[in-house]
Every structure is written in structure tokens, then in C-alpha cells.
Design a protein around this motif. Structure first.
Motif, PDB file in Angstrom:
ATOM      1  N   MET A  21      71.088  35.561 -25.360  1.00 59.06           N
ATOM      2  CA  MET A  21      70.395  35.386 -26.639  1.00 59.06           C
ATOM      3  C   MET A  21      68.966  35.924 -26.572  1.00 59.06           C
ATOM      4  SD  MET A  21      72.729  34.233 -28.507  1.00 59.06           S
ATOM      5  CE  MET A  21      71.737  33.916 -29.964  1.00 59.06           C
ATOM      6  N   GLY A  22      68.330  35.734 -25.412  1.00 60.06           N
ATOM      7  CA  GLY A  22      66.956  36.198 -25.264  1.00 60.06           C
ATOM      8  C   GLY A  22      66.819  37.703 -25.318  1.00 60.06           C
ATOM      9  N   THR A  23      67.863  38.421 -24.920  1.00 63.41           N
ATOM     10  CA  THR A  23      67.840  39.884 -25.003  1.00 63.41           C
ATOM     11  C   THR A  23      68.337  40.387 -26.350  1.00 63.41           C
ATOM     12  OG1 THR A  23      70.024  39.957 -23.926  1.00 63.41           O
ATOM     13  CG2 THR A  23      68.081  40.225 -22.514  1.00 63.41           C
ATOM     14  N   MET A  24      69.166  39.573 -27.027  1.00 64.99           N
ATOM     15  CA  MET A  24      69.731  40.025 -28.295  1.00 64.99           C
ATOM     16  C   MET A  24      68.784  39.802 -29.473  1.00 64.99           C
ATOM     17  SD  MET A  24      73.232  38.969 -30.291  1.00 64.99           S
ATOM     18  CE  MET A  24      72.538  37.424 -30.863  1.00 64.99           C
ATOM     19  N   VAL A  25      68.129  38.644 -29.525  1.00 62.43           N
ATOM     20  CA  VAL A  25      67.294  38.313 -30.685  1.00 62.43           C
ATOM     21  C   VAL A  25      66.198  39.360 -30.919  1.00 62.43           C
ATOM     22  CG1 VAL A  25      65.662  36.640 -31.619  1.00 62.43           C
ATOM     23  CG2 VAL A  25      67.827  35.858 -30.614  1.00 62.43           C
ATOM     24  N   ILE A  96      75.565  44.823 -32.891  1.00 58.23           N
ATOM     25  CA  ILE A  96      74.517  44.619 -31.892  1.00 58.23           C
ATOM     26  C   ILE A  96      74.983  43.609 -30.845  1.00 58.23           C
ATOM     27  CG2 ILE A  96      72.162  43.762 -31.541  1.00 58.23           C
ATOM     28  CD1 ILE A  96      71.565  44.825 -34.407  1.00 58.23           C
ATOM     29  N   PHE A  97      75.603  42.524 -31.303  1.00 56.69           N
ATOM     30  CA  PHE A  97      76.061  41.468 -30.398  1.00 56.69           C
ATOM     31  C   PHE A  97      77.024  42.015 -29.345  1.00 56.69           C
ATOM     32  CE2 PHE A  97      78.797  38.049 -29.016  1.00 56.69           C
ATOM     33  CZ  PHE A  97      77.961  36.948 -28.914  1.00 56.69           C
ATOM     34  N   GLN A 102      73.700  45.845 -25.257  1.00 53.19           N
ATOM     35  CA  GLN A 102      73.551  44.399 -25.122  1.00 53.19           C
ATOM     36  C   GLN A 102      74.410  43.853 -23.986  1.00 53.19           C
ATOM     37  OE1 GLN A 102      71.536  42.186 -26.554  1.00 53.19           O
ATOM     38  NE2 GLN A 102      72.489  40.479 -25.477  1.00 53.19           N
ATOM     39  N   SER A 103      75.588  44.422 -23.804  1.00 56.18           N
ATOM     40  CA  SER A 103      76.563  43.875 -22.859  1.00 56.18           C
ATOM     41  C   SER A 103      76.288  44.241 -21.407  1.00 56.18           C
ATOM     42  CB  SER A 103      77.973  44.349 -23.235  1.00 56.18           C
ATOM     43  OG  SER A 103      78.320  43.915 -24.532  1.00 56.18           O
ATOM     44  N   VAL A 104      75.860  45.486 -21.153  1.00 54.67           N
ATOM     45  CA  VAL A 104      75.721  45.941 -19.770  1.00 54.67           C
ATOM     46  C   VAL A 104      74.716  45.115 -18.967  1.00 54.67           C
ATOM     47  CG1 VAL A 104      74.977  47.873 -18.306  1.00 54.67           C
ATOM     48  CG2 VAL A 104      76.607  48.258 -20.170  1.00 54.67           C
TER      49      VAL A 104
END
Length: 429
Positions: A21-25, A96-97, A102-104
Motif C-alpha cells: 500500500m505504501g508503494t501504491m498510494v 495500477i494495483f 507495482q508488483s515486481v
């Protein structure tokens, strides 16, 4: 912690969620309009505070659904929140999620990424190879290669989001006796950046790359995917049986096995369970209809959309030829997996019956029979092996679906371990 060889499946903890969440927001605030995020955030807070407690009490204390009986309250709540987001969050937020960027970083936190994964971009296709890079064995030494197609309604998703799931699956194949297994997780263009037949063309190119460029035997290939990935697998099988020059040139050999988890086979969305299971599954019929219309093209409204859905390569449920379906069947086996509480259930069950009839006809005509099986998991929802892998309470629950899949594949490919029997995908000793 239980481990398999050099692979250890780590539990998903609170710090993992915070990292994700901290990298996505921040990425959301950079890439999406502020007002869109405020509206979505307020709606989500209202849902969690006002609606979610009532729905949890209704499903666990009043009506007691099969899903609620076999899951703990946190899992139940998580799936209901996912359902809210699927129905109301813009697809751009979902992109984006589930995105590669975001995933790597999250996957590199979860396991020894550099040992098990490398990009497949150098091969002319987009995606990832999941292999043991510390081994000297080449691809020709693999007893099977899985070509995996991710889900996401064709508008979101990425192969990268599945890498931990697939790395664990690769290890399970090895544990169950298949030497040097490898997985090619394929990325395809998402809508609206490309529309039909772009995605199917890319899938055909990936399969052609495996069978012709790399000369890997088609009989040792396992086509696998979930949701929209199952839609593309079925389109690929229809194309292999009867090549369509719009989709790809040249003849292709049949794969050995196909496994489809909750495949999206009917883009019309008219089945009974699309409505009766709407309250238990986390997919939303209205959102799926929007995705289907975007896939066929922005100009295909009304009658044009309905006409587009008569194309079996686009919409497999429209295939009305039993002879064609007989030609579609893989060499060894076709497994279709669904949850009893998902909205695609009726469509998948209907296609299973038609594939089963095709397999019986094939056997009656003296050809080798393809094993066709439908695996309905009681109380589960859409793409349940993936859902359990990320939301399961312990390692046994998380790998339950993976073990079922690998055991079934090994069985139909004739790779049963000595002294064991495969029954409905379960290994018994």
C-alpha cells in the motif's frame, strides 16, 4: 517454516501489506486525478463502516453461506471489499494495483526473485520466465512448460502479479516428479490500448514462439490461465483447431493439457448464476459487461456488439459446432475449475458438458480420449486457487489449489509417482 527444497513459501504479513500500500498510494496520486481518489476513498470508508458489518452478519450469522462457513471473518471481509472495488473503482485504478511496476518490487520482497524469475522480453514476447536459474538444465530438459495467461477482465492485470503463485507452482511440479519444470507467464496488451483480436494475436505469437522458435514439443505444454486468461486459452485452442488468418498464420500443434480457472467464456453475461451468485462472488455483472463492450470495440454498441459476440474466437460460448469442439481438445486433458458460489458457474458447466460430449465422441471414433474434468470447489468464489493463495490462513490452505492442479496435470500426462493414484486432482498414497 515448511519448505520445499530451496523454496520457502512465506506468510503474507502486516508489513507486506504496508509495503504494498505504501508503494501504491503515491503512485495513485501521481497517475490519477485527486477528485477521483477522494470519491473512491470516501465511498470505500462508508462501505467498510456502514455496509460491511451488516453484510458480514448477514452472511455469517443469518444466512450462513457456504463461503462464510469455510472461511474466517478476515477472509470474508477481504473478499467483500474486493467486490466493492471491482464494482465501483475505475479500471484505471485496478491497472495500477495489478501493474508490473507495482508488483515486481513486492515480489522481490517476497522471494528470491533473481534466482527464479527473468524477463521474457528478449524472446520477442512480453512476460516472465519462471525457472530455476541456478540449474544447468536447458528448456529441452523440461518435462513440461506451462504457458500462463493472467486474468483481469482484459482491462487490468499483469503476469508479474502472479509470479509468487507461479514460482510456488513450479516448485510443486518438481515436488510431484516432473523434471526441470518451467513457466512462461505472458503479458498481453490491455484494453483500451488494444482491442480484439490484438490480445489473441499476442497469445498465438507466444505459443508459436514456444512450439516453433524454441521447438519445444507441444505435447509437453500446459496452457493455463484464470478468468480472462481462460477466455484467451479457449480462443487459442479454437484457432489451433481451425486457423483464422486474422489471428495468426500457419498451423500449430495441439498442447498436451489445458487448465482453466474460472474461465470467462460468455461475454454476453446472460447465465443464471450471473445473477443468483451475484451476492456471493466478488465479480460484478455490470462491470463485466462494460469490460466486454470495451474489448469488442467502442463502436460496437447495441446490435453491433451482439453481432460481434457471435464470433467464437472472441466469445467461445458462441461455438455451436461439436465437431470443432472435438478438434479443440488438447492431447491429454482439459481441466476446468470453478467455485460453487461464482457467477461464471453456469457458463463453465455448460461448456464442460459440451467438451465432455466431444471427448466421448472422439473416443467412440477410435481416437485417444482427452480427459475432460470439471472441478467445482464447494463454497469457493471466482479464481479460488489464486484467492486462497493470497488470502489463505496458513500454508496448507494457500497451496491447496496449486496441489490440486499439479496433481491432476501430472496424472493425465502419465507422470504419476510410483505407488500413488490421482483422483480428481488429489494425490493418494
Amino acid at each position: 517454516m515448511p519448505s520445499k527444497g530451496d523454496w520457502a513459501l512465506k506468510p503474507i504479513g502486516f508489513t507486506d501489506v504496508l509495503f504494498f500500500m505504501g508503494t501504491m498510494v503515491p503512485r495513485l496520486f501521481v497517475l490519477r486525478p485527486i477528485y477521483e481518489l477522494i470519491v473512491l476513498g470516501l465511498g470505500l470508508i462508508a462501505y467498510i463502516v456502514l455496509v460491511l458489518p451488516i453484510r458480514l452478519m448477514a452472511s455469517r450469522l443469518i444466512s450462513s453461506t457456504p463461503y462464510s462457513r469455510r472461511t474466517h471473518v478476515v477472509q470474508d471481509a477481504a473478499l467483500k471489499v474486493v467486490g466493492f472495488l471491482f464494482a465501483y473503482a475505475p479500471a484505471s485504478v485496478g491497472r495500477i494495483f495489478f501493474s508490473t511496476s507495482q508488483s515486481v518490487p513486492f515480489m522481490k520482497r517476497r522471494f528470491d526473485f533473481d534466482r527464479w524469475v527473468r524477463p521474457a522480453a528478449d524472446s520477442g514476447i512480453q512476460g516472465w520466465w519462471v525457472r530455476d536459474r541456478s540449474s544447468n538444465a536447458g528448456l529441452s530438459d523440461s518435462e513440461c512448460v506451462v504457458m500462463y495467461l493472467h486474468g483481469g477482465g482484459l482491462v487490468m492485470g499483469s503476469a508479474a502479479f502472479y509470479l509468487e503463485f507461479l514460482a510456488n507452482m513450479r516448485e510443486e511440479f518438481e515436488e510431484q516428479g516432473l523434471a526441470n519444470p518451467a513457466i512462461l507467464a505472458v503479458d498481453y496488451t490491455l484494453v483500451p490500448d488494444g482491442r480484439y483480436p490484438t490480445q489473441l494475436q499476442e497469445v498465438v505469437r507466444a505459443y508459436t514462439y514456444l512450439t516453433q522458435t524454441l521447438s519445444f514439443p507441444a505435447a509437453r505444454i500446459v496452457l493455463m490461465g484464470d478468468s480472462a486468461g481462460g477466455l484467451l486459452i479457449t480462443g487459442l485452442l479454437l484457432h489451433i483447431a481451425r486457423p483464422n488468418s486474422t489471428i495468426g498464420m500457419g498451423e500449430l500443434e495441439k498442447p498436451g493439457v489445458a487448465v482453466m480457472m474460472s474461465p470467462w467464456l460468455n461475454l454476453k453475461g446472460e447465465s443464471v448464476t450471473m445473477h443468483t451468485n451475484n451476492g456471493t462472488d466478488y465479480l460484478d455483472p455490470g462491470t463485466l459487461d462494460t469490460y466486454a463492450r470495451e474489448y469488442t470495440g467502442p463502436g460496437n454498441e447495441g446490435q453491433k456488439h451482439d453481432e460481434a459476440l457471435t464470433d467464437p474466437y472472441l466469445n467461445p460460448i458462441a461455438c455451436d459446432s461439436q465437431q470443432w469442439l472435438s478438434q479443440v481438445l488438447p492431447i491429454y486433458g482439459l481441466l476446468m475449475m470453478i467455485g460453487s458460489g461464482e457467477i461464471f458457474r453456469a457458463d463453465v458447466e455448460g461448456m464442460y458438458k459440451r467438451f465432455q460430449f466431444a471427448a466421448d465422441t472422439q473416443a467412440n471414433e477410435g481416437e485417444g480420449k482427452c480427459v475432460v474434468e470439471l472441478d467445482v470447489e464447494e463454497g469457493m468464489v471466482h479464481a479460488w486457487p489464486m484467492a486462497l493463495f493470497y488470502l489463505g490462513g496458513g500454508e496448507r490452505e494457500r497451496v491447496y489449489g496449486t496441489e490440486r492442479i499439479v496433481g491432476w496435470v501430472r496424472g493425465v500426462m502419465g507422470k504419476e509417482e510410483k505407488g500413488s493414484e490421482v483422483v480428481n486432482g488429489r494425490r493418494t498414497l
